[in-house]
Structure formats: C-alpha cells, structure tokens
Design a protein around this motif. Structure first.
Motif, mmCIF file in Angstrom:
data_model
loop_
_atom_site.group_PDB
_atom_site.id
_atom_site.type_symbol
_atom_site.label_atom_id
_atom_site.label_comp_id
_atom_site.label_asym_id
_atom_site.label_seq_id
_atom_site.Cartn_x
_atom_site.Cartn_y
_atom_site.Cartn_z
ATOM 1 N N PRO A 147 0.843 -1.196 0.000
ATOM 2 C CA PRO A 147 0.000 0.000 0.000
ATOM 3 C C PRO A 147 0.876 1.243 0.000
ATOM 4 C CG PRO A 147 0.058 -0.983 2.187
ATOM 5 C CD PRO A 147 0.848 -1.900 1.298
ATOM 6 N N LEU A 148 0.539 2.187 -0.895
ATOM 7 C CA LEU A 148 1.374 3.385 -1.009
ATOM 8 C C LEU A 148 0.652 4.654 -0.577
ATOM 9 C CD1 LEU A 148 2.994 2.692 -4.515
ATOM 10 C CD2 LEU A 148 4.039 2.341 -2.252
ATOM 11 N N LEU A 190 -5.211 -0.188 9.497
ATOM 12 C CA LEU A 190 -4.582 -0.670 8.258
ATOM 13 C C LEU A 190 -3.082 -0.364 8.218
ATOM 14 C CD1 LEU A 190 -7.170 0.398 5.503
ATOM 15 C CD2 LEU A 190 -6.924 -1.841 6.584
ATOM 16 N N PHE A 191 -2.710 0.855 8.624
ATOM 17 C CA PHE A 191 -1.343 1.332 8.348
ATOM 18 C C PHE A 191 -0.493 1.602 9.588
ATOM 19 C CE2 PHE A 191 -3.996 3.366 4.847
ATOM 20 C CZ PHE A 191 -3.818 2.301 3.969
ATOM 21 N N LYS A 237 1.283 11.430 6.909
ATOM 22 C CA LYS A 237 2.390 10.507 6.610
ATOM 23 C C LYS A 237 2.454 9.484 7.747
ATOM 24 C CE LYS A 237 7.343 10.421 5.796
ATOM 25 N NZ LYS A 237 8.572 11.223 5.802
ATOM 26 N N TYR A 238 2.401 8.206 7.384
ATOM 27 C CA TYR A 238 2.411 7.131 8.385
ATOM 28 C C TYR A 238 3.828 6.606 8.581
ATOM 29 C CZ TYR A 238 -2.643 7.135 8.466
ATOM 30 O OH TYR A 238 -3.940 7.527 8.665
ATOM 31 N N GLY A 241 5.266 4.495 5.957
ATOM 32 C CA GLY A 241 5.638 5.110 4.681
ATOM 33 C C GLY A 241 4.429 5.488 3.833
ATOM 34 N N VAL A 242 3.243 5.007 4.224
ATOM 35 C CA VAL A 242 2.028 5.335 3.469
ATOM 36 C C VAL A 242 1.751 6.831 3.575
ATOM 37 C CG1 VAL A 242 -0.495 5.031 3.463
ATOM 38 C CG2 VAL A 242 1.003 3.041 3.708
ATOM 39 N N LEU A 243 1.317 7.428 2.447
ATOM 40 C CA LEU A 243 0.919 8.839 2.421
ATOM 41 C C LEU A 243 -0.562 8.915 2.070
ATOM 42 C CD1 LEU A 243 3.793 10.412 0.245
ATOM 43 C CD2 LEU A 243 3.730 10.124 2.744
ATOM 44 N N GLY A 244 -1.275 9.849 2.703
ATOM 45 C CA GLY A 244 -2.704 9.917 2.398
ATOM 46 C C GLY A 244 -3.291 11.293 2.556
#
Ligand SMILES: NC(=O)c1ccc[n+]([C@@H]2O[C@H](COP(=O)([O-])OP(=O)(O)OC[C@H]3O[C@@H](n4cnc5c(N)ncnc54)[C@H](O)[C@@H]3O)[C@@H](O)[C@H]2O)c1
Length: 380
Positions: A147-148, A190-191, A237-238, A241-244
C-alpha cells in the motif's frame, strides 16, 4: 473457575446508549450490564427500566466492587472527568470517541491507566466490523501489493446533526473529532501510527440560525455559533511510509459521500463508510473492473459494543485488547495535529505510537458460517 462475564455500568443514557445496550443484549454474552447513570434522572430511570438494570449515582458505581468496567457514553466534554474518576477507582473503562477534548487530557488518561494497571479502550469499534476487517484481510494477504497512498473523504450536513446534538458544533465535537474518529481509526488499523501531518482547516459561515423542527431540535430560529472547523484538507504521513489525504466537509449535503480508497503497487482497495460495520469492500486488479470481495469477517450489522466485548474477553483471557488506548491516543493526536498544522502553518510531528491491533480471526460470519458464532471470534 474461569470468570465468564464482565460486569459493566453505563454512564450516559443518551442517543447511542440504546445501540450499545441492544447490541450487548443481542450479541455479547461476555458483558453483563448491571447499572446505569445519567445527569438526567428521567433518562437514567427509563434506561434502567427498559433494560432491567439498576439506576445508581456515579459515586455508587465507583464504590461498587462488583462493577468491573465503566462504559463511558457521555458527551465528549465529559469523557475526561468520567474516565479519570473510573481509572482512579481501579475500574476498566471503555469510552466513546474521542478519548478526551484536550490533547494533554488524553495523554494523562493513558498514563493513569498504565499506572493503575487497568484497561482503557476507546471507540469507534466499527474497525472490528466486517468491512474494515475484510479490508485488513485483503491488505495483509498482499492482494493490492504494497500500500502506497490513500484518499479518505466525507461530506455531511452538520446543520442536521448539530441541531440535534449541540456537542457536534463545540470543541471536541467537530467533523474532525467526531467522524474523524472513524476514518483515522480505520486507517490506523490498516497502516499503524501517523507520524507527520500538514493541513488546512476552516469554518464556513460560523454564525447560523436554527432551521430544523424535526427530531426534537430545540434551536429553531435561535442564533448559534459553530465553534469548530467544518472544512478539513489534510495530508498524513504514516510510520509505514504510506501517504494519504483526508478531506472532510460538514457544510454540504445530507446525502453523504463517504469512503476510503487505498492505492497499492498491485491493486486498489475501495472501502465503504467506516462509520458502519458492514458495506461492500471492493478490490481492483490490473486490467479488471473492481469486484466485491466476499466478507471474511462477522459483525456486519450495527454491533456497537463489540469493542467493549472484545476488551471484556481480553480481560478474562489476560491478553491485549484491540481497541487500545495507544491507538486511540495516536488518532486523537492526529486530529489535534491537523488543527495545529493549519493554525501554525507548519508540518506537525507526532509523539505517540502504537502497535497495530491483531486482526480478528477470519471466518466467523454473522450466523457462524465457519464457526459457532461471531462472538466466538472475540474469545480467541
Ligand atoms: N449519536 C450517535 O449516533 C453516536 C454514534 C456513535 C458514537 N457516539 C458518541 O457517543 C457519545 C454520546 O453521544 P450521544 O449521541 O449518545 O449523546 P447524548 O447527548 O444523546 O447523550 C449523552 C448523555 O450523557 C449524559 N451525561 C453527560 N455528562 C454526564 C455526566 N458527567 N455524568 C452522567 N451523565 C452524563 C447526558 O445527560 C446525556 O444523556 C459521544 O461521545 C458521541 O461521539 C454517538
């Protein structure tokens, strides 16, 4: 002999208490609701009579050694005081969202629960529902690859809700602190933890006149002020590394647009409204239309109380509970960081952290398709 149930007292007999008490009665035998209290004696007595439980003062509840858990269903402004008193009395607490109003209060409650060696669990528990657990299953099985990024968005009309429940237009009750709880908790599950936030918030048209006469609204024609943001545009920013992007608008249409879309290296995951337990979860793979993914988990209908029930099983089994206070604190700190980032025009780094809660065991659908009952999944 192994303890079989946790005895619980409900504090706050308002709108959401019925959903909790019905679901606990219908689905969660691990919880025995024994008492209730409310500042409003009429509400307290009616709830006590309807559910066959004892009306008590809060002091009596705190002093009763037979009560294990306080279920804090008061308005956000009262969460801190009620939870703090219960923790100090050595009781476990399940609290409605958010954990408190001020960030320091949230931090203090987490520290106090640790010092006292008691559990503090915080809603929303929709993250234990069928849709979000199915999404977690898809993610954990690698079906969208790595997941990105994600987009999470909600539009609502808070003139509807804010005139029924005035706490929604006060500090601690904005769309960010109210509905944001569902979105940020679903994403946390999730993250993992959020690490940095950059955001803008604003309030459109803060001075209003009450316009509704339905649902016992008491403010028709009265001027009131929206004391909180009703527009939010945030970048998150998680640690993973996930960005949302989180978008919220509570000055839009009553017909809501909701949902979360997660973009991975090998697929796209479409999630329904995280304020609900069920709903369609869709998976899209290369060169294919999105398909509705079969539910892997139970609790697809209104199951408010599943988090408290899971905490009760965790107390009995002596293991960590999933609706943990450290996750709730990171969610709470994220909401505060969004407001701080906007007010101060800077990126805000978060201090809190947590370990992602274990997923519920898969396969326990609502009528026990693969197992005895969905509640059995909570006991594992
Ligand atoms: N209404 C919903 O649809 C909904 C859904 C999910 C979660 N929640 C959450 O549940 C909580 C309660 O919301 P609600 O909609 O039931 O509000 P509500 O105003 O209908 O009920 C809250 C009750 O708490 C009582 N109360 C307040 N302070 C108290 C105190 N110090 N001691 C004892 N009683 C006290 C009030 O008198 C009231 O009866 C909020 O945190 C909200 O975010 C609400």
């Amino acid at each position: 002999m192994e303890k079989k149930t946790c005895k619980i007292a409900v504090v706050g007999c308002g709108v959401i208490s019925k959903a909790y008490l019905n679901a606990i009665r219908d689905y969660f035998s691990v919880i025995e609701v024994v008492a209730c209290t409310d500042l409003d004696a009429e509400r307290m007595n009616k709830t006590a009579e309807t559910y066959g439980i004892k009306p008590m003062t809060y002091d009596e509840i705190l002093a009763d050694p037979g009560i294990d858990v306080v279920l804090n269903l008061t308005n956000p402004g009262a969460h801190y005081t009620i939870t703090k008193a219960a923790l100090e009395a050595g009781k476990h607490v399940w609290s409605e969202k958010m954990i408190a109003v001020d960030l320091e209060q949230g931090r203090e409650l987490v520290k106090l629960a640790e010092e006292k060696g008691v559990r503090l669990g915080v809603a929303p528990d929709t993250f234990l529902g069928s849709a979000i657990q199915t999404a977690r299953y898809i993610l954990d099985k690698g079906l969208i690859g790595k997941p990105l990024t994600f987009t999470a968005s909600i539009s609502r009309d808070y003139s509807v809700f804010g005139e029924i429940l005035p706490h929604l237009r006060k500090k601690g009750g904005s769309i960010l602190f109210d509905m944001g709880g569902y979105y940020l908790t679903a994403l946390a599950n999730l993250f993992g933890p959020v690490r940095e936030v950059a955001a803008f918030t604003a309030t459109n048209d803060p001075v209003r006149k009450g316009s509704r006469v339905d649902n016992d609204c008491k403010y028709f024609g009265e001027e009131y002020t929206i004391e909180v943001s009703n527009m939010v545009a945030a970048s998150l920013k998680y640690d993973s590394g996930v960005l949302g992007t989180l978008h919220m608008n509570s000055d839009c249409l009553y017909t809501e647009t909701t949902g979360i879309t997660v973009f991975g290296t090998d697929g796209i995951l479409y999630m329904p409204d995280p304020n609900k337990f069920g709903g369609e979860v869709k998976l899209q793979k290369l060169k294919a239309e999105p398909i509705v993914f079969p539910a892997t988990h139970g609790f697809s209908v209104n199951s408010r109380g599943v988090g408290a029930a899971e905490m009760a099983w965790s107390i009995i089994r002596n293991r960590p509970h999933r609706g943990d206070m450290h996750m709730a604190l990171n969610v709470f700190e994220t909401a505060h960081a969004i407001e701080t980032s906007s007010a101060e025009g800077r990126v805000v780094k978060l201090e809190s952290t947590f370990t992602r809660p274990a997923p519920l065991p898969a396969g326990y659908l609502d009528n026990g398709f693969w197992g005895p009952t969905a509640e059995a999944a909570l006991a594992l």
